[in-house]
Scaffold this motif. Structure first.
Motif, PDB file in Angstrom:
ATOM      1  N   ILE A  30      -6.769  -5.193  -4.160  1.00  0.00           N
ATOM      2  CA  ILE A  30      -7.118  -3.761  -4.080  1.00  0.00           C
ATOM      3  C   ILE A  30      -7.168  -3.348  -2.609  1.00  0.00           C
ATOM      4  N   ASP A  31      -7.869  -4.158  -1.790  1.00  0.00           N
ATOM      5  CA  ASP A  31      -8.030  -3.819  -0.362  1.00  0.00           C
ATOM      6  C   ASP A  31      -6.684  -3.750   0.351  1.00  0.00           C
ATOM      7  N   GLU A  32      -5.756  -4.614  -0.055  1.00  0.00           N
ATOM      8  CA  GLU A  32      -4.468  -4.652   0.645  1.00  0.00           C
ATOM      9  C   GLU A  32      -3.449  -3.696   0.042  1.00  0.00           C
ATOM     10  N   GLY A  33      -3.856  -2.951  -0.991  1.00  0.00           N
ATOM     11  CA  GLY A  33      -2.980  -1.907  -1.533  1.00  0.00           C
ATOM     12  C   GLY A  33      -2.037  -2.383  -2.627  1.00  0.00           C
ATOM     13  N   GLU A  34      -2.123  -3.685  -2.975  1.00  0.00           N
ATOM     14  CA  GLU A  34      -1.235  -4.159  -4.045  1.00  0.00           C
ATOM     15  C   GLU A  34      -1.616  -3.501  -5.375  1.00  0.00           C
ATOM     16  N   TYR A  35      -2.924  -3.284  -5.563  1.00  0.00           N
ATOM     17  CA  TYR A  35      -3.404  -2.497  -6.695  1.00  0.00           C
ATOM     18  C   TYR A  35      -3.979  -1.193  -6.120  1.00  0.00           C
ATOM     19  N   PRO A  36      -3.191  -0.114  -6.046  1.00  0.00           N
ATOM     20  CA  PRO A  36      -3.700   1.105  -5.396  1.00  0.00           C
ATOM     21  C   PRO A  36      -4.770   1.816  -6.229  1.00  0.00           C
ATOM     22  N   LEU A  37      -5.422   2.767  -5.578  1.00  0.00           N
ATOM     23  CA  LEU A  37      -6.451   3.583  -6.228  1.00  0.00           C
ATOM     24  C   LEU A  37      -5.877   4.224  -7.490  1.00  0.00           C
TER      25      LEU A  37
END
Ligand SMILES: Cc1ncc(COP(=O)(O)O)c(C=O)c1O
Length: 446
Positions: free
Chosen positions: A17-24
């Motif tokens: 999540i933090d690295e953007g692989e799972y975006p908001l």
């Protein structure tokens, strides 16, 4: 299933999540798909999802799946324990093991005292004897003028804040708070559609001239302050500053909410701000920090003219705060044991503050509070330190969670009371100190 396994899976998901692989707002893989990928079981993934949902990072909807959500400051600032190996410096609570025996006995007594009268629907503000116990508790630590007719029971201080903000302001109104403040206040304001404006502070709390300025410019309906051992700065307002703040509130068409949850930690009682302006102020106290947050016992002293309206809010919101917990609370207060427990916690906090000052010489303030507001070396940003510390099993709260202005403060908040022993406190603080002394640039790039 080992707790380490699912918390490790949760860490992997959180990193993605933090690295953007799972975006908001994106949908996460099903339990089975992720379990296959990470070589674990769907039950372990489900437990990891639940852990992250409790932290406010994910939301699950029946039939639709699990989604990444915006983390709230509140859920990030206070992190549930994940692993026994963690040094969790994020939770402001008493040293619980010191209170367990007394609480076990109090609930035994409470069980014996249960009568038909006590297990039914009752007055929304609570039973008279329980309100009197609340009056006695707050009086001991500096509140005057409380009596059973102006004191109401709530499910803890957070509930009191929710009730008061909703009772005293309307959507779109502005609430003035200390520029660094307890995220629970910001969370209520945000959920209820109220704006928040910060009042600049100095070493004695909100600055009177700045409070005047905020009132003139932002026209708040309500001011909320935490006068003792403020969360997060640890500042305690001296009596003269309290009088000045009261004088300003008195001059304007404005309410004060005084969240005095840490009043029992003062060496000597300091008069509450509410003593000087009883018709314009609401005083909150609670047993969460001295006895146990699980009791959910809070007390509000309100201006007499506002009691009926507050009762209507309690009725709509929760009908009544559970009298069963208040039987135990009243037993502890009436026998004097609650005050002894509070004194032991205060003593423990003083010892732990001493240890913290030994290990972290940059700490200047001498406090008997539960937490420290730790300045960071110039090279470190709070968010980065939080992540690096977590990799070493040390959980801290970044200063940004408390900042009303959205700046990134160069501080972190550390609770000294939520690790089990003084030995663990020393170990955890030493790891943190070594990390802060290291060169951030030689660490793996962020
Ligand atoms: C200033 C302040 N107010 C309220 C609360 C919440 O207290 P309770 O557990 O009684 O709801 C906290 C908890 O950290 C706090 O720091």
């Amino acid at each position: 299933m080992s707790s380490t396994k699912f918390s490790k899976i949760a860490q992997i998901i959180e990193k993605r999540i933090d690295e953007g692989e799972y975006p908001l707002n994106s949908k996460l893989p099903t339990h089975r798909v992720l379990a296959d990928e990470l070589d674990t079981t769907p039950a372990t993934v489900a437990k990891a999802y639940k852990l992250l949902a409790d932290k406010g990072r994910l939301e699950s909807f029946i039939g639709r799946g699990t989604f990444v959500c915006e983390p709230s400051e509140l859920s990030m600032a206070i992190q549930a324990p994940e692993d026994e190996a963690d040094f969790n410096f994020s939770i402001l609570q008493p040293c619980l093991h010191k209170n367990v025996l007394s609480l076990q006995k109090a609930y035994q007594v409470a069980g014996q005292q249960l009568t038909a009268d006590l297990i039914g629907y009752t007055e929304h503000s609570g039973h008279k004897a329980h309100r009197q116990a609340g009056v006695n508790w707050a009086k001991r630590y500096g509140l005057e003028g409380g009596d059973v007719s102006n004191t109401l029971l709530t499910n803890g201080a957070q509930h009191a804040l929710f009730l008061l903000i909703n009772a005293l302001t309307k959507p779109g109104d502005t609430i003035a708070v200390e520029s660094l403040t307890y995220p629970g206040i910001m969370a209520v304001a945000s959920l209820s559609g109220r704006n928040v404006v910060g009042i600049p502070m100095d070493g004695h709390g909100v600055i009177p001239e700045e409070l005047e300025k905020v009132i003139a410019e932002s026209k708040p309906t309500l001011v909320v302050v935490v006068p003792s051992h403020q969360n997060p700065t640890g500042i305690t307002m001296p009596e003269c500053r309290r009088r000045e703040v009261a004088g300003i509130i008195e001059k304007h068409d404005i309410w004060l909410v005084e969240d005095d949850i840490y009043c029992f930690l003062n060496e000597e009682p300091i008069p509450a701000i509410s003593n000087f302006i009883p018709s314009k102020s609401f005083h909150i106290s609670a047993l969460s920090k001295a006895i146990s947050p699980a009791m959910r016992c809070g007390f509000v002293k309100a201006p007499q003219g506002q009691v009926t309206s507050l009762n209507a809010h309690i009725r709509t919101n929760t009908w009544l705060s559970s009298p069963i917990n208040y039987i135990a609370a009243t037993h502890l207060i009436d026998t004097g044991e609650a005050f002894e427990m509070a004194a032991i916690q205060r003593e423990t906090a003083c010892q732990r503050q001493h240890i913290a000052r030994e290990i972290l010489p940059q700490l200047q303030c001498h406090s008997s509070g539960y937490h420290i507001w730790l300045p960071l070396p110039e090279s470190w940003k709070a968010e980065r330190l939080m992540v690096e510390a977590k990799n070493k099993n040390v959980i801290v709260s970044s200063g940004s969670y408390f900042d009303v202005t959205g700046n990134e403060p160069d501080h972190i908040r550390l609770s000294l009371m939520s690790v089990s022993t003084e030995q663990r406190l020393r170990e955890g603080l030493s790891i943190l100190k070594a990390l802060m002394d290291s060169d951030v640039n030689t660490l793996f790039p962020f």
